[in-house]
Design an enzyme around this catalytic site. Structure first.
Site, PDB file in Angstrom:
ATOM      1  CG  ASP A  32      89.767  88.034   7.027  1.00 52.65           C
ATOM      2  OD1 ASP A  32      89.427  86.890   6.745  1.00 52.65           O
ATOM      3  OD2 ASP A  32      89.578  89.006   6.256  1.00 52.65           O
ATOM      4  CG  ASN A  88      83.621  79.507   3.792  1.00 50.42           C
ATOM      5  OD1 ASN A  88      82.701  79.052   4.456  1.00 50.42           O
ATOM      6  ND2 ASN A  88      83.977  80.782   3.859  1.00 50.42           N
ATOM      7  CD  GLN A  95      88.351  77.248  -0.727  1.00 53.15           C
ATOM      8  OE1 GLN A  95      87.686  76.269  -1.077  1.00 53.15           O
ATOM      9  NE2 GLN A  95      89.642  77.189  -0.469  1.00 53.15           N
ATOM     10  CG  HIS A 101      91.334  80.169   4.518  1.00 49.26           C
ATOM     11  ND1 HIS A 101      91.328  79.900   3.176  1.00 49.26           N
ATOM     12  CD2 HIS A 101      90.226  80.905   4.745  1.00 49.26           C
ATOM     13  CE1 HIS A 101      90.258  80.456   2.614  1.00 49.26           C
ATOM     14  NE2 HIS A 101      89.573  81.065   3.559  1.00 49.26           N
ATOM     15  CG  HIS A 103      87.189  82.294   8.111  1.00 53.90           C
ATOM     16  ND1 HIS A 103      87.339  83.570   7.639  1.00 53.90           N
ATOM     17  CD2 HIS A 103      87.097  81.500   7.011  1.00 53.90           C
ATOM     18  CE1 HIS A 103      87.320  83.566   6.310  1.00 53.90           C
ATOM     19  NE2 HIS A 103      87.173  82.318   5.908  1.00 53.90           N
TER      20      HIS A 103
HETATM   21  P1  5GP Z   1      87.103  82.553   2.266  1.00 53.83           P
HETATM   22  O1  5GP Z   1      85.969  83.360   1.698  1.00 53.83           O
HETATM   23  O2  5GP Z   1      87.982  81.980   1.159  1.00 53.83           O
HETATM   24  O3  5GP Z   1      86.692  81.528   3.261  1.00 53.83           O
HETATM   25  O4  5GP Z   1      87.969  83.594   3.081  1.00 53.83           O
HETATM   26  C1  5GP Z   1      88.990  84.354   2.565  1.00 53.83           C
HETATM   27  C2  5GP Z   1      89.315  85.416   3.592  1.00 53.83           C
HETATM   28  O5  5GP Z   1      90.609  85.911   3.325  1.00 53.83           O
HETATM   29  C3  5GP Z   1      88.375  86.618   3.556  1.00 53.83           C
HETATM   30  O6  5GP Z   1      87.793  86.773   4.849  1.00 53.83           O
HETATM   31  C4  5GP Z   1      89.270  87.787   3.184  1.00 53.83           C
HETATM   32  O7  5GP Z   1      88.938  88.962   3.874  1.00 53.83           O
HETATM   33  C5  5GP Z   1      90.650  87.291   3.557  1.00 53.83           C
HETATM   34  N1  5GP Z   1      91.725  87.777   2.726  1.00 53.83           N
HETATM   35  C6  5GP Z   1      91.771  87.778   1.375  1.00 53.83           C
HETATM   36  N2  5GP Z   1      92.949  88.253   0.936  1.00 53.83           N
HETATM   37  C7  5GP Z   1      93.664  88.558   2.046  1.00 53.83           C
HETATM   38  C8  5GP Z   1      94.980  89.105   2.231  1.00 53.83           C
HETATM   39  O8  5GP Z   1      95.724  89.396   1.294  1.00 53.83           O
HETATM   40  N3  5GP Z   1      95.397  89.253   3.523  1.00 53.83           N
HETATM   41  C9  5GP Z   1      94.605  88.926   4.597  1.00 53.83           C
HETATM   42  N4  5GP Z   1      95.107  89.123   5.809  1.00 53.83           N
HETATM   43  N5  5GP Z   1      93.362  88.424   4.446  1.00 53.83           N
HETATM   44  C10 5GP Z   1      92.902  88.253   3.189  1.00 53.83           C
END
Ligand code: 5GP
Ligand code: ZN
Length: 136
Positions: A32, A88, A95, A101, A103
């Protein structure tokens, strides 16, 4: 199937670079970019699904098997004391990237993170009503 303009489709399929920890025909596991802790990883299916509601059963099953394998690797290589799995679905649930995805968040003593909620205090009646609402 990939979705146009989906950043995780592009990362999962290698069109945008990411720090890859594991890859096979169906998944890419990456670090991440905004990690909660050292080694915070994301399991990305290569086929697009917006969220858990849209995920096919085969991918859902394989995601958990891969999570188990990756959790073991993170524990062995990073020496974390525990791991949180966080997933999420929907903006209201936090999300931010609308490609399913999972985590994997390694946990360490005094890592300063809190993944928790405020417990409610429902009566047995209330719990039963909710139970009925769900199972009926
Ligand atoms: P969510 O909030 O949708 O459950 O998690 C999205 C996650 O994706 C966040 O922890 C954020 O840091 C990560 N993330 C967002 N854009 C990118 C990216 O371009 N590359 C990587 N490696 N992680 C990302
Ligand atoms: Zn996607």
């Amino acid at each position: 199937m990939k979705k146009e303009d989906c950043i995780f489709c592009k990362i999962a399929n290698g069109e945008i670079p990411a720090k890859t920890l594991y890859e096979d025909d169906s998944f890419r596991v990456i670090l991440d970019l905004g990690p909660a802790t050292k080694g915070h990883a994301l399991i990305l299916p290569k086929n697009h699904a917006d969220d858990l509601f849209g995920l096919d059963d085969d991918t859902a099953a394989k995601t958990m098997i891969l999570a188990k394998k990756m959790a073991g690797t993170l524990k062995e290589k990073l020496g974390c004391a525990g791991i949180n799995l966080v997933q999420n679905n929907g903006e209201i649930a936090g999300q931010t990237v609308m490609h399913f995805h999972l985590h994997l968040i390694p946990r360490y003593e005094d890592d300063g993170q809190k993944i928790q909620w405020v417990p409610g205090k429902p009566s047995q009646d209330e719990l039963e009503k909710i139970q009925q609402q769900i199972i009926e």
